[in-house]
Design a protein around this motif. Structure first.
Motif, PDB file in Angstrom:
ATOM      1  N   MET A   1      -1.032  22.289  -4.013  1.00  0.00           N
ATOM      2  CA  MET A   1      -1.845  23.279  -3.309  1.00  0.00           C
ATOM      3  C   MET A   1      -3.092  22.637  -2.710  1.00  0.00           C
ATOM      4  N   ILE A   2      -3.863  21.979  -3.594  1.00  0.00           N
ATOM      5  CA  ILE A   2      -5.092  21.352  -3.117  1.00  0.00           C
ATOM      6  C   ILE A   2      -4.764  20.300  -2.047  1.00  0.00           C
ATOM      7  N   TYR A   3      -3.594  19.667  -2.238  1.00  0.00           N
ATOM      8  CA  TYR A   3      -3.189  18.652  -1.279  1.00  0.00           C
ATOM      9  C   TYR A   3      -2.885  19.267   0.078  1.00  0.00           C
ATOM     10  N   ASP A   4      -2.298  20.482   0.050  1.00  0.00           N
ATOM     11  CA  ASP A   4      -1.995  21.136   1.319  1.00  0.00           C
ATOM     12  C   ASP A   4      -3.277  21.448   2.076  1.00  0.00           C
ATOM     13  N   ILE A   5      -4.329  21.784   1.316  1.00  0.00           N
ATOM     14  CA  ILE A   5      -5.608  22.048   1.985  1.00  0.00           C
ATOM     15  C   ILE A   5      -6.119  20.765   2.646  1.00  0.00           C
ATOM     16  N   PHE A   6      -6.000  19.663   1.913  1.00  0.00           N
ATOM     17  CA  PHE A   6      -6.358  18.359   2.491  1.00  0.00           C
ATOM     18  C   PHE A   6      -5.650  18.145   3.815  1.00  0.00           C
ATOM     19  N   THR A   7      -4.335  18.353   3.766  1.00  0.00           N
ATOM     20  CA  THR A   7      -3.522  18.127   4.955  1.00  0.00           C
ATOM     21  C   THR A   7      -4.008  18.997   6.105  1.00  0.00           C
ATOM     22  N   ALA A   8      -4.253  20.272   5.776  1.00  0.00           N
ATOM     23  CA  ALA A   8      -4.693  21.191   6.829  1.00  0.00           C
ATOM     24  C   ALA A   8      -6.006  20.706   7.438  1.00  0.00           C
ATOM     25  N   ILE A   9      -6.954  20.301   6.563  1.00  0.00           N
ATOM     26  CA  ILE A   9      -8.255  19.836   7.079  1.00  0.00           C
ATOM     27  C   ILE A   9      -8.058  18.632   7.997  1.00  0.00           C
ATOM     28  N   ILE A  10      -7.247  17.687   7.533  1.00  0.00           N
ATOM     29  CA  ILE A  10      -7.043  16.478   8.337  1.00  0.00           C
ATOM     30  C   ILE A  10      -6.409  16.824   9.680  1.00  0.00           C
ATOM     31  N   LEU A  11      -5.418  17.706   9.630  1.00  0.00           N
ATOM     32  CA  LEU A  11      -4.736  18.065  10.881  1.00  0.00           C
ATOM     33  C   LEU A  11      -5.686  18.723  11.860  1.00  0.00           C
ATOM     34  N   ILE A  12      -6.462  19.685  11.320  1.00  0.00           N
ATOM     35  CA  ILE A  12      -7.380  20.393  12.221  1.00  0.00           C
ATOM     36  C   ILE A  12      -8.394  19.421  12.807  1.00  0.00           C
ATOM     37  N   SER A  13      -8.939  18.532  11.947  1.00  0.00           N
ATOM     38  CA  SER A  13      -9.937  17.616  12.508  1.00  0.00           C
ATOM     39  C   SER A  13      -9.301  16.655  13.509  1.00  0.00           C
ATOM     40  N   ALA A  14      -8.037  16.258  13.256  1.00  0.00           N
ATOM     41  CA  ALA A  14      -7.373  15.362  14.212  1.00  0.00           C
ATOM     42  C   ALA A  14      -7.254  16.038  15.568  1.00  0.00           C
ATOM     43  N   ILE A  15      -6.893  17.323  15.531  1.00  0.00           N
ATOM     44  CA  ILE A  15      -6.731  18.032  16.803  1.00  0.00           C
ATOM     45  C   ILE A  15      -8.082  18.173  17.510  1.00  0.00           C
ATOM     46  N   VAL A  16      -9.110  18.507  16.722  1.00  0.00           N
ATOM     47  CA  VAL A  16     -10.445  18.648  17.328  1.00  0.00           C
ATOM     48  C   VAL A  16     -10.891  17.325  17.949  1.00  0.00           C
TER      49      VAL A  16
ATOM     50  N   LEU B   1       0.839  -1.191   0.000  1.00  0.00           N
ATOM     51  CA  LEU B   1       0.000   0.000   0.000  1.00  0.00           C
ATOM     52  C   LEU B   1       0.882   1.252   0.000  1.00  0.00           C
ATOM     53  N   GLY B   2       1.914   1.216   0.862  1.00  0.00           N
ATOM     54  CA  GLY B   2       2.820   2.364   0.940  1.00  0.00           C
ATOM     55  C   GLY B   2       3.485   2.636  -0.404  1.00  0.00           C
ATOM     56  N   ASN B   3       3.965   1.568  -1.048  1.00  0.00           N
ATOM     57  CA  ASN B   3       4.624   1.747  -2.343  1.00  0.00           C
ATOM     58  C   ASN B   3       3.660   2.279  -3.383  1.00  0.00           C
ATOM     59  N   TRP B   4       2.452   1.781  -3.318  1.00  0.00           N
ATOM     60  CA  TRP B   4       1.465   2.218  -4.300  1.00  0.00           C
ATOM     61  C   TRP B   4       1.202   3.712  -4.162  1.00  0.00           C
ATOM     62  N   VAL B   5       1.000   4.142  -2.919  1.00  0.00           N
ATOM     63  CA  VAL B   5       0.767   5.567  -2.684  1.00  0.00           C
ATOM     64  C   VAL B   5       1.981   6.367  -3.144  1.00  0.00           C
ATOM     65  N   ASN B   6       3.149   5.846  -2.848  1.00  0.00           N
ATOM     66  CA  ASN B   6       4.390   6.534  -3.201  1.00  0.00           C
ATOM     67  C   ASN B   6       4.509   6.745  -4.712  1.00  0.00           C
ATOM     68  N   ASN B   7       4.108   5.731  -5.465  1.00  0.00           N
ATOM     69  CA  ASN B   7       4.260   5.821  -6.920  1.00  0.00           C
ATOM     70  C   ASN B   7       3.145   6.583  -7.591  1.00  0.00           C
ATOM     71  N   ASN B   8       2.000   6.712  -6.932  1.00  0.00           N
ATOM     72  CA  ASN B   8       0.840   7.263  -7.618  1.00  0.00           C
ATOM     73  C   ASN B   8       0.415   8.655  -7.179  1.00  0.00           C
ATOM     74  N   LEU B   9       1.063   9.194  -6.148  1.00  0.00           N
ATOM     75  CA  LEU B   9       0.689  10.541  -5.722  1.00  0.00           C
ATOM     76  C   LEU B   9       1.843  11.493  -5.992  1.00  0.00           C
ATOM     77  N   ALA B  10       1.485  12.712  -6.420  1.00  0.00           N
ATOM     78  CA  ALA B  10       2.524  13.718  -6.618  1.00  0.00           C
ATOM     79  C   ALA B  10       3.051  14.154  -5.268  1.00  0.00           C
ATOM     80  N   ALA B  11       4.317  14.546  -5.237  1.00  0.00           N
ATOM     81  CA  ALA B  11       4.916  14.943  -3.962  1.00  0.00           C
ATOM     82  C   ALA B  11       4.148  16.114  -3.368  1.00  0.00           C
ATOM     83  N   SER B  12       3.752  15.985  -2.127  1.00  0.00           N
ATOM     84  CA  SER B  12       3.022  17.058  -1.452  1.00  0.00           C
ATOM     85  C   SER B  12       2.990  16.727   0.029  1.00  0.00           C
ATOM     86  N   SER B  13       2.535  17.689   0.813  1.00  0.00           N
ATOM     87  CA  SER B  13       2.444  17.426   2.251  1.00  0.00           C
ATOM     88  C   SER B  13       1.440  16.304   2.506  1.00  0.00           C
TER      89      SER B  13
END
Ligand SMILES: Nc1nc2c(ncn2[C@@H]2O[C@H](COP(=O)(O)OP(=O)(O)OP(=O)(O)O)[C@@H](O)[C@H]2O)c(=O)[nH]1
Ligand SMILES: [Mg+2]
Lengths: 829, 43
Positions: B1-16, A430-442
């Motif tokens: 960008m859109i992904y960062d919003i996802f992250t923010a939402i998840i983080l905030i809900s986790a804290i709540v 699962l980890g590898n799949w996510v790694n290969n299929n998602l663009a780098a982001s937070s």
């Protein structure tokens, strides 16, 4: 609503008359019958009594009487009807219909000896999943559930098992108070048919109390197997309670039992009547005299049978003594009681309590003599004894017990290894799949480093936990657990505890929270607190993942033995602390205690799988709850702040390495070695970032305290996070040891990463050397039990004092012992 | 960008959720503690 709550001029329909038989009879004769309309006419100046109109007559009732009559008013119906159309239709007919509906709710309480199968019956009837086990004292709390039967809603309540309803132990008082304060419509008296005589003692007390009861002759299969004959219909006629044979472990007879409950509730049972047990002329005479005095307090006798109170007073029951305190003529009553006791004891030369008990057993013996036939076949009866002569043998018993425990932990490790590997592979895929299929982001980092590494790191241990629980469940259901308590009873006495404390301790291997709750069966408060204080050293299943992870990484060749030793070490610490506490905090005498040995029973597959299933779902729920949240928070603390002042220009180094890749003539060996270098640079960069993150700063802050134990900041942080739940130690390690493993599926596992992590990027010294690993295991075993366990300590002892004490002394002890491991270990290595 | 919003939402809900969890466990503690004391005379 209750009749006494109505205001002047209010009207209502009677739903139910509660209270004991004689009261109901009197009230019904006055015209207060289910389904009749009643109106409040006038209240006396002091509000008591109140005049009601019923069936065209005016009748006055005292508040204490009216409080036992349940009614339904128009207003109540309107409030509870959502449908606006039918709101306008609330006429008398509709109200009557609602009253009948409400009257079809029966409150049922299960009362019986410990281990007679109440909870099994409860589970089967209502489809619940409460804990069942073949030993006494499993249930310690009231549990309720609802189900439908033949148009009736049955509210059923499972209560702790009690041998009698005197007020000796907390459970007895609890059950009695439950009956007296909740007034269940019907009591189901569950009886273990294989042990009828002793079980009927409780029945005689229910008879005295004058309440509606149905006898469930549970475990009827065991009676049949023995070949005994019991004419239960005749017996039921004699004692005045309907009787239904049941085998609740297979669900046999429960329908019939519920039919009987409804029949009795509707007063249609042909056999039900209130009988008086004859206590002999002397006692009966005294009962009469006391009864006369009690009867002057009508508000008391509305609720409690005066005969019951009189008998209890003769038995010197403290609790009933308190009930009497509200009476105006209480001193007169008490004087009569004292005099009566004196007269009885003088003339019959026995303690008054014994006299009453003897009379009860006499009644039981008489009733059974006419209805019960023992089978001549004695062989079957003794099969439990035969097994016991081996398993609880004076010399063999203890080694056998240790052997069984050893096998249990070996199996947890060796059998668990395979499914654990499969789940681990799935998590990595699962980890590898996510790694290969998602663009780098937070978001990608959150998913991989937080969720998959964190939760995935814990989830792999599900099989191990299930195996451990399979063993515990088998020990519980066969009845071996009670034997184990018996075997260690002698040892327990040496450390100042008795066998009854053993069951909470064993339950602690599952989870400390219910274990701490189950100490309620211990009468002595000091013993109880002592058992609570040492309970956290019983290694709960949440700690198992940590052990397996660390042992798997550092001691792969002795895994089962080390696991077994950790558990034994916990037990030894518990014993030592018990001795210490007994000498300092709780200087109390031993109380003799009889450990009940239930017959051996075949565990049913259904029960065992149900048990496993509920454990598995519980674990998964925890994963998707607390552990997921904790992993996300730990990840965020490690991810931010984003800017790091790196000590080296990593990007530059990486770029030059990549250039090398392109320019060099690419022999495979070369490519591999360069890729390896890039990986190392990446890891160093990640490590440096983590150290500068918020969590790194927290870790660096506590590191000095922990470094004498050989723990680096990451290990320290994982321990700190573990106070919310010990699995979180693993999920935190999963998040913090993010360094990439070398390519290949198996090299991605957390175990592999722990094995190869060095103290810092420059040294080649391993972080988890055997000594540090051992210190870490000891620390995890002993320090701060989770927050839930602390809450349980607070709840059960009633003060914060013991909760705070547990937090401090366990953590201090953990530090000292882990430090000792370091010191002593270094002497030998 | 859109992904960062996802992250923010998840983080905030986790804290709540974390705050709610802590709050709830404390509230439940109080009630049950009282229960035990009334019922089982464990003093
Ligand atoms: N053979 C047989 N075993 C039964 C029957 N009913 C229950 N058992 C077993 O008896 C044991 C005790 O059952 P529980 O339901 O835990 O007993 P309990 O009355 O709730 O016990 P406490 O909560 O300790 O008071 C379990 O091992 C059940 O599987 C039955 O009808 N026949
Ligand atoms: Mg039970």
């Amino acid at each position: 609503m209750i009749l006494s709550e109505l205001q002047v001029n209010d009207q209502a329909i009677i739903v139910k008359i509660k209270g004991r038989g004689a009261f109901r009879k009197r009230i019904t004769e006055m015209g207060f019958v289910k389904g009749k309309k009643v109106k409040v006419i006038k209240r006396a100046p002091l509000k008591d009594p109140v005049i009601y109109e019923i069936m065209g007559y005016e009748v006055s009732l005292r508040n204490s009487e009216a409080s036992l009559i349940e009614v339904i008013t128009e207003l109540e119906v309107i409030k509870n009807t959502e449908n606006t159309e039918s709101k306008n239709l609330v006429n008398e007919e509709f109200l009557l219909q609602k009253a009948t509906e409400k009257g079809k709710t029966i409150n049922v309480a299960l009362v019986g000896n410990p281990n007679c199968g109440k909870t099994t019956l409860f589970n089967h009837a209502s489809g619940s999943q409460e804990h069942v086990g073949n030993y006494s004292g499993v249930t310690v709390d009231a549990k309720s559930a609802k189900f439908k039967h033949k148009g009736y809603t049955i509210n059923i309540v499972d209560l702790p098992g009690t041998y009698s309803l005197s007020a000796y132990s907390p459970e007895e008082l609890y059950v009695r108070n439950y009956i007296f304060s909740e007034f269940p419509d019907i009591v189901i008296n569950v009886i273990d048919s294989s042990n009828i005589e002793r079980n009927l003692y409780l029945t005689t007390q229910l008879i005295d109390m004058d309440i509606k009861a149905v006898i469930a002759l549970n475990m009827f299969d065991e009676l049949e197997k023995k070949g005994d004959k019991f004419d239960f219909e005749k017996f039921g006629k004699m004692v005045g309670f309907p009787v239904a044979p049941t085998v609740s472990s297979r669900g046999r007879g429960i329908h019939y039992l519920m039919d009987k409950v409804i029949e009795l509730y509707e007063d249609n049972d042909p056999y039900y009547r209130h009988i008086h047990i004859n206590y002999g002329n002397n006692i009966e005479e005294r009962i009469k005299i006391i009864q006369e005095k009690i009867k002057q307090n009508i508000s008391l006798t509305d609720k409690f049978s005066s005969r019951f109170l009189a008998i209890k007073l003769l038995e010197k029951d403290k609790n009933v003594n308190e009930l009497i305190q509200v009476c105006e003529n209480k001193s007169e009553i008490l004087n009569t009681v004292y005099k009566s006791i004196e007269i009885l004891e003088k003339s019959l030369k026995e303690d008054s309590e014994t006299l009453v008990t003897d009379a009860k057993y006499g009644f039981i013996a008489g009733a059974l003599k006419e209805t019960y036939k023992d089978s001549p076949n004695l062989i079957l009866k003794n099969s439990s004894k035969k097994i016991d002569s081996f398993l609880t043998h004076k010399l063999l018993g203890f080694p056998l017990f240790i052997l069984i425990m050893w096998i249990m932990f070996q199996a947890t490790f060796t059998l668990g290894k395979y499914p654990m590997g499969w789940i681990d592979n799935l998590v990595n895929l699962l980890g590898n799949w996510v790694n290969n299929n998602l663009a780098a982001s937070s978001f990608k980092d959150l998913l991989i480093d937080g969720v998959i590494h964190g939760v995935g790191g814990v989830i792999v241990f599900l099989p191990n936990i299930l195996i451990l629980f399979l063993f515990i469940s088998l020990m519980e259901d066969t009845g071996y657990l009670a034997r184990a308590a018996f075997i260690v009873d002698k040892l327990m006495h040496k450390i100042g505890l008795h066998g009854k404390s053993f069951i909470p301790l064993i339950m602690g291997f599952g989870c400390n929270v219910p274990a701490i709750m189950s100490t309620r069966t211990i009468e002595s408060r000091n013993d109880r607190i002592l058992t609570i204080l040492i309970n956290p050293f019983m290694s709960c299943s949440a700690r198992l993942p940590v052990y397996i992870l660390i042992i798997g990484a550092v001691f792969p060749n002795h895994s089962g033995n080390i696991l077994f030793s950790i558990y034994i070490f916990g037990i030894i610490i518990a014993a030592l602390m018990a001795i210490l506490f007994k000498k300092t905090l709780f200087k109390a005498k031993d109380i003799p205690f009889v450990m009940e040995l239930p017959p051996y029973r075949m565990p049913t597959i259904k029960n065992t799988t149900k048990h496993m299933w509920s454990k598995a779902t519980q674990y998964l729920k925890k994963m998707s709850g607390v552990i997921l949240i904790a992993a996300i928070i730990v990840w965020a603390l490690g991810y931010f702040p984003r800017e790091t002042n790196y000590t080296k220009d990593y990007n530059n180094i990486k770029n030059s390495l990549k250039n090398e890749l392109i320019t060099q003539n690419s022999t495979t060996a070369n490519i591999i070695s360069i890729n390896e270098k890039i990986r190392e640079v990446n890891n160093s960069m990640k490590a440096e970032h983590l150290e500068n993150s918020y969590i790194g700063r927290i870790g660096k802050f506590i590191e000095p305290v922990m470094s004498p134990l050989g723990f680096d900041w990451r290990m320290s942080v994982s321990l700190a996070a573990g106070i919310t739940g010990k699995e979180i130690v693993v999920s935190t390690l999963g998040v913090l040891f993010q360094a990439e493993g070398s390519p290949g599926l198996n090299n991605q596992t957390l175990i592999y990463k722990l094995k190869n992590t060095t103290k810092n990027s420059t040294s080649k010294e391993k972080l988890f050397n055997p000594l540090t690993a051992l210190s870490y295991l000891v620390f995890v075993l002993i320090y701060f039990p989770c927050i839930a366990a602390i809450a349980a300590v607070k709840k059960e002892t009633g003060t914060w004092k013991w909760a705070a004490f547990t937090v401090f002394y366990t953590t201090a002890l953990a530090w000292i012992l882990a430090f000792l491991v370091q010191i002593i270990g270094k002497l030998f290595l | 960008m859109i992904y960062d919003i996802f992250t923010a939402i998840i983080l905030i809900s986790a804290i709540v959720i974390a705050i709610i969890m802590i709050y709830k466990s404390f509230k439940a503690k109080k009630n049950k503690g009282k229960d035990c004391h009334d019922n089982c005379n464990c003093k």
